[in-house]
Design a protein around this motif. Structure first.
Motif, PDB file in Angstrom:
ATOM      1  N   SER A  61     -17.629   1.278  13.850  1.00 16.92           N
ATOM      2  CA  SER A  61     -18.360   2.551  13.848  1.00 16.92           C
ATOM      3  C   SER A  61     -17.516   3.648  13.198  1.00 16.92           C
ATOM      4  O   SER A  61     -18.039   4.472  12.441  1.00 16.92           O
ATOM      5  CB  SER A  61     -18.762   2.951  15.269  1.00 16.92           C
ATOM      6  OG  SER A  61     -17.623   3.120  16.083  1.00 16.92           O
ATOM      7  N   GLU A  64     -17.546   2.816   9.404  1.00 16.09           N
ATOM      8  CA  GLU A  64     -18.825   3.188   8.789  1.00 16.09           C
ATOM      9  C   GLU A  64     -18.958   4.698   8.650  1.00 16.09           C
ATOM     10  O   GLU A  64     -19.469   5.201   7.650  1.00 16.09           O
ATOM     11  CB  GLU A  64     -19.981   2.592   9.589  1.00 16.09           C
ATOM     12  CG  GLU A  64     -20.074   1.089   9.423  1.00 16.09           C
ATOM     13  CD  GLU A  64     -21.045   0.425  10.383  1.00 16.09           C
ATOM     14  OE1 GLU A  64     -21.602   1.116  11.279  1.00 16.09           O
ATOM     15  OE2 GLU A  64     -21.243  -0.793  10.257  1.00 16.09           O
ATOM     16  N   SER A  65     -18.483   5.429   9.633  1.00 12.59           N
ATOM     17  CA  SER A  65     -18.518   6.890   9.576  1.00 12.59           C
ATOM     18  C   SER A  65     -17.667   7.404   8.414  1.00 12.59           C
ATOM     19  O   SER A  65     -18.077   8.306   7.677  1.00 12.59           O
ATOM     20  CB  SER A  65     -18.028   7.468  10.897  1.00 12.59           C
ATOM     21  OG  SER A  65     -17.992   8.862  10.841  1.00 12.59           O
TER      22      SER A  65
END
Length: 114
Positions: A61, A64-65
């Motif tokens: 996460s 991806e950010s």
């Protein structure tokens, strides 16, 4: 004075964390390659003497950010993108150590010595 077995075991954990972090920092990583990189990192460090277990978790996460803010399909691996746990055993001493981010710094610490 010679170091105790516990001190030597903690030193061994520190050496392994230094190796893991500095060997792999900067490695190109994407969500598609995260799992294979986690496995490669853990297996590489487990080859070292006294290391009995390594768990590397690439925080997809976070990755991806970071990728959403750039045009590339990968990022360079830093402590920001991973959590690591490690077990070292030396002459009967069991050390559990971990790495997580503290602010902007990847903090490696001894969590338990038995």
């Amino acid at each position: 004075m010679d170091p105790t077995e516990s001190e030597t075991a903690c030193f061994e954990a520190g050496i392994k964390f230094g190796t893991l972090y500095h060997q792999f920092a900067g490695t190109p990583v994407s969500p598609d390659s995260a799992t294979s990189l986690e496995r490669a990192m853990a297996e590489a460090i487990e080859n070292q003497p006294h290391c009995v277990d390594v768990s590397v978790d690439i925080l997809e996460s976070e990755l991806e950010s970071a990728l959403a803010d750039q045009s590339a399909d990968y990022a360079e691996l830093t402590g920001r993108f991973m959590e690591v746990e490690m077990v070292v055993e030396y002459e009967g001493t069991h050390v559990e150590a971990s790495m997580t981010m503290e602010g902007d710094y990847p903090m490696m610490r001894v969590d338990r010595v038995e």
